[in-house]
Write an enzyme that holds these catalytic residues in place. Structure first.
Site, PDB file in Angstrom:
ATOM      1  N   LYS A 148      32.435 -16.385   8.282  1.00 29.08           N
ATOM      2  CA  LYS A 148      33.046 -16.258   9.622  1.00 29.08           C
ATOM      3  C   LYS A 148      34.480 -15.261   9.033  1.00 29.08           C
ATOM      4  O   LYS A 148      34.613 -15.144   7.807  1.00 29.08           O
ATOM      5  CB  LYS A 148      33.873 -17.624  10.109  1.00 29.08           C
ATOM      6  CG  LYS A 148      32.677 -18.268  10.795  1.00 29.08           C
ATOM      7  CD  LYS A 148      32.873 -19.694  11.132  1.00 29.08           C
ATOM      8  CE  LYS A 148      31.982 -20.322  12.131  1.00 29.08           C
ATOM      9  NZ  LYS A 148      32.621 -21.631  12.558  1.00 29.08           N
TER      10      LYS A 148
ATOM     11  N   GLU B 255      19.433 -16.878  17.923  1.00 31.34           N
ATOM     12  CA  GLU B 255      20.758 -16.402  17.206  1.00 31.34           C
ATOM     13  C   GLU B 255      20.290 -15.274  16.290  1.00 31.34           C
ATOM     14  O   GLU B 255      20.947 -14.129  16.512  1.00 31.34           O
ATOM     15  CB  GLU B 255      21.500 -17.527  16.359  1.00 31.34           C
ATOM     16  CG  GLU B 255      22.016 -18.517  17.254  1.00 31.34           C
ATOM     17  CD  GLU B 255      22.746 -19.695  16.392  1.00 31.34           C
ATOM     18  OE1 GLU B 255      23.531 -20.450  16.914  1.00 31.34           O
ATOM     19  OE2 GLU B 255      22.523 -19.677  15.180  1.00 31.34           O
TER      20      GLU B 255
ATOM     21  N   TYR C 140      28.378 -18.705  21.347  1.00 34.67           N
ATOM     22  CA  TYR C 140      29.114 -19.819  21.763  1.00 34.67           C
ATOM     23  C   TYR C 140      28.863 -20.357  23.088  1.00 34.67           C
ATOM     24  O   TYR C 140      29.831 -21.121  23.547  1.00 34.67           O
ATOM     25  CB  TYR C 140      30.385 -19.912  21.082  1.00 34.67           C
ATOM     26  CG  TYR C 140      30.690 -19.928  19.537  1.00 34.67           C
ATOM     27  CD1 TYR C 140      29.915 -21.098  18.895  1.00 34.67           C
ATOM     28  CD2 TYR C 140      31.292 -19.203  18.997  1.00 34.67           C
ATOM     29  CE1 TYR C 140      29.821 -20.979  17.555  1.00 34.67           C
ATOM     30  CE2 TYR C 140      31.312 -19.202  17.613  1.00 34.67           C
ATOM     31  CZ  TYR C 140      30.781 -20.132  16.908  1.00 34.67           C
ATOM     32  OH  TYR C 140      30.958 -20.125  15.545  1.00 34.67           O
TER      33      TYR C 140
ATOM     34  N   HIS D 109      29.059 -20.102   9.513  1.00 35.28           N
ATOM     35  CA  HIS D 109      28.070 -20.654  10.584  1.00 35.28           C
ATOM     36  C   HIS D 109      26.890 -21.026  10.054  1.00 35.28           C
ATOM     37  O   HIS D 109      26.326 -19.747   9.171  1.00 35.28           O
ATOM     38  CB  HIS D 109      27.982 -19.709  11.813  1.00 35.28           C
ATOM     39  CG  HIS D 109      27.065 -19.895  12.787  1.00 35.28           C
ATOM     40  ND1 HIS D 109      27.053 -20.989  13.772  1.00 35.28           N
ATOM     41  CD2 HIS D 109      25.749 -19.394  12.977  1.00 35.28           C
ATOM     42  CE1 HIS D 109      25.877 -21.211  14.494  1.00 35.28           C
ATOM     43  NE2 HIS D 109      25.096 -20.205  13.796  1.00 35.28           N
TER      44      HIS D 109
ATOM     45  N   ASN E 102      36.609 -23.185   9.472  1.00 28.24           N
ATOM     46  CA  ASN E 102      35.499 -23.532   8.506  1.00 28.24           C
ATOM     47  C   ASN E 102      34.583 -22.546   7.852  1.00 28.24           C
ATOM     48  O   ASN E 102      33.236 -23.160   7.263  1.00 28.24           O
ATOM     49  CB  ASN E 102      34.772 -24.833   9.193  1.00 28.24           C
ATOM     50  CG  ASN E 102      33.991 -24.363  10.674  1.00 28.24           C
ATOM     51  OD1 ASN E 102      33.869 -23.032  10.870  1.00 28.24           O
ATOM     52  ND2 ASN E 102      33.594 -25.298  11.245  1.00 28.24           N
TER      53      ASN E 102
HETATM   54  P1  IDP Z   1      28.729 -25.949  13.940  1.00 33.31           P
HETATM   55  O1  IDP Z   1      29.404 -24.757  13.288  1.00 33.31           O
HETATM   56  O2  IDP Z   1      29.000 -27.372  12.619  1.00 33.31           O
HETATM   57  O3  IDP Z   1      27.415 -26.054  14.480  1.00 33.31           O
HETATM   58  P2  IDP Z   1      29.596 -26.667  16.589  1.00 33.31           P
HETATM   59  O4  IDP Z   1      29.827 -28.257  16.984  1.00 33.31           O
HETATM   60  O5  IDP Z   1      28.408 -25.988  16.917  1.00 33.31           O
HETATM   61  O6  IDP Z   1      29.768 -26.924  14.893  1.00 33.31           O
HETATM   62  O7  IDP Z   1      30.979 -25.761  16.880  1.00 33.31           O
HETATM   63  C1  IDP Z   1      31.143 -24.480  16.438  1.00 33.31           C
HETATM   64  C2  IDP Z   1      32.386 -24.021  15.894  1.00 33.31           C
HETATM   65  O8  IDP Z   1      33.248 -24.297  16.866  1.00 33.31           O
HETATM   66  C3  IDP Z   1      32.659 -24.828  14.695  1.00 33.31           C
HETATM   67  O9  IDP Z   1      32.043 -24.289  13.342  1.00 33.31           O
HETATM   68  C4  IDP Z   1      34.076 -24.567  14.673  1.00 33.31           C
HETATM   69  O10 IDP Z   1      34.444 -23.161  14.192  1.00 33.31           O
HETATM   70  C5  IDP Z   1      34.461 -24.520  15.992  1.00 33.31           C
HETATM   71  N1  IDP Z   1      34.995 -25.980  16.627  1.00 33.31           N
HETATM   72  C6  IDP Z   1      34.110 -27.058  16.713  1.00 33.31           C
HETATM   73  N2  IDP Z   1      34.720 -28.106  17.139  1.00 33.31           N
HETATM   74  C7  IDP Z   1      36.166 -27.650  17.004  1.00 33.31           C
HETATM   75  C8  IDP Z   1      37.405 -28.448  17.407  1.00 33.31           C
HETATM   76  O11 IDP Z   1      37.588 -29.668  17.689  1.00 33.31           O
HETATM   77  N3  IDP Z   1      38.460 -27.599  17.082  1.00 33.31           N
HETATM   78  C9  IDP Z   1      38.448 -26.243  16.750  1.00 33.31           C
HETATM   79  N4  IDP Z   1      37.091 -25.793  16.545  1.00 33.31           N
HETATM   80  C10 IDP Z   1      36.189 -26.406  16.553  1.00 33.31           C
HETATM   81 MG    MG Z   2      26.809 -25.213  16.006  1.00 35.90          MG
END
Ligand code: IDP
Ligand code: MG
Length: 161
Positions: free
Chosen positions: A20, A137, A60, A126, A123
């Site tokens: 990212k 994807e 997303y 992805h 984080n």
């Molecule tokens: P993942 O990336 O571990 O699969 P997902 O639940 O698919 O997690 O969420 C996609 C992305 O959305 C996360 O990697 C993060 O960047 C963002 N995200 C998810 N939950 C939150 C939140 O509570 N606050 C801010 N960003 C979030």
């Molecule tokens: Mg995800």
């Protein structure tokens, strides 16, 4: 034509991994690529791109009603992303384990998020969360011509072929 991928069941599995914008900005691309290489996965696609709003909205789509969605799209468009396709046995599940918990503050040490990030909103990486999602994807982020089928010379050290 791929002799080994057909010879060993599941070895042709592919996943979408993306560094990212925070990971690119923080110069973590090499560290992240290194981990997938060293684990034994095969790189079959790689590019640096500025993701469009269209691709991010599609990527997303399931999160569109979440309160953090607008900030998530701004974050993902804030700079270039390194999109990759990695191939190998069980690569979807194994890479999720390598990446760690979505919330970096909960991610275990030894995982990419657990070693390289502190907050859920930044984080660094992805990874597709199922084989079906990975296929969707990969076709969203890559044209088929951008994916390279090739044989690694160490296949017999990684798999019983
Ligand atoms: P993942 O990336 O571990 O699969 P997902 O639940 O698919 O997690 O969420 C996609 C992305 O959305 C996360 O990697 C993060 O960047 C963002 N995200 C998810 N939950 C939150 C939140 O509570 N606050 C801010 N960003 C979030
Ligand atoms: Mg995800």
């Amino acid at each position: 034509f791929s002799l080994y991928s057909t010879a060993v069941p599941g070895v042709g599995e592919r996943t979408l991994i993306a560094v990212k914008p925070d990971g690119v900005q923080r110069r973590l691309v090499g560290e992240i690529v290194k981990r997938f290489e060293q684990r034994g996965f095969k790189l079959v696609g790689l590019k640096l791109l500025q993701a469009s709003e269209g691709i991010l909205a599609e990527h997303y789509h399931d999160l569109r009603r979440k309160p953090f969605y607008p900030a998530l799209l701004r974050y993902m468009a804030s700079g270039p992303v390194v999109a990759m396709v990695w191939e190998g046995h069980n690569v979807v599940r194994t890479s999720r384990a390598m990446v760690g918990d979505t919330d970096s503050s909960q991610a275990k040490p030894g995982t990419i998020r657990g070693d390289l990030s502190v907050h859920i909103s930044r984080n660094v990486i992805h990874a597709s969360d199922s084989v079906e999602v990975a296929e969707r994807e990969i076709s969203l982020w890559f044209h088929t011509g951008e994916l390279i089928s090739w044989e690694t010379s160490d296949q017999c050290d990684l798999y019983q072929v």
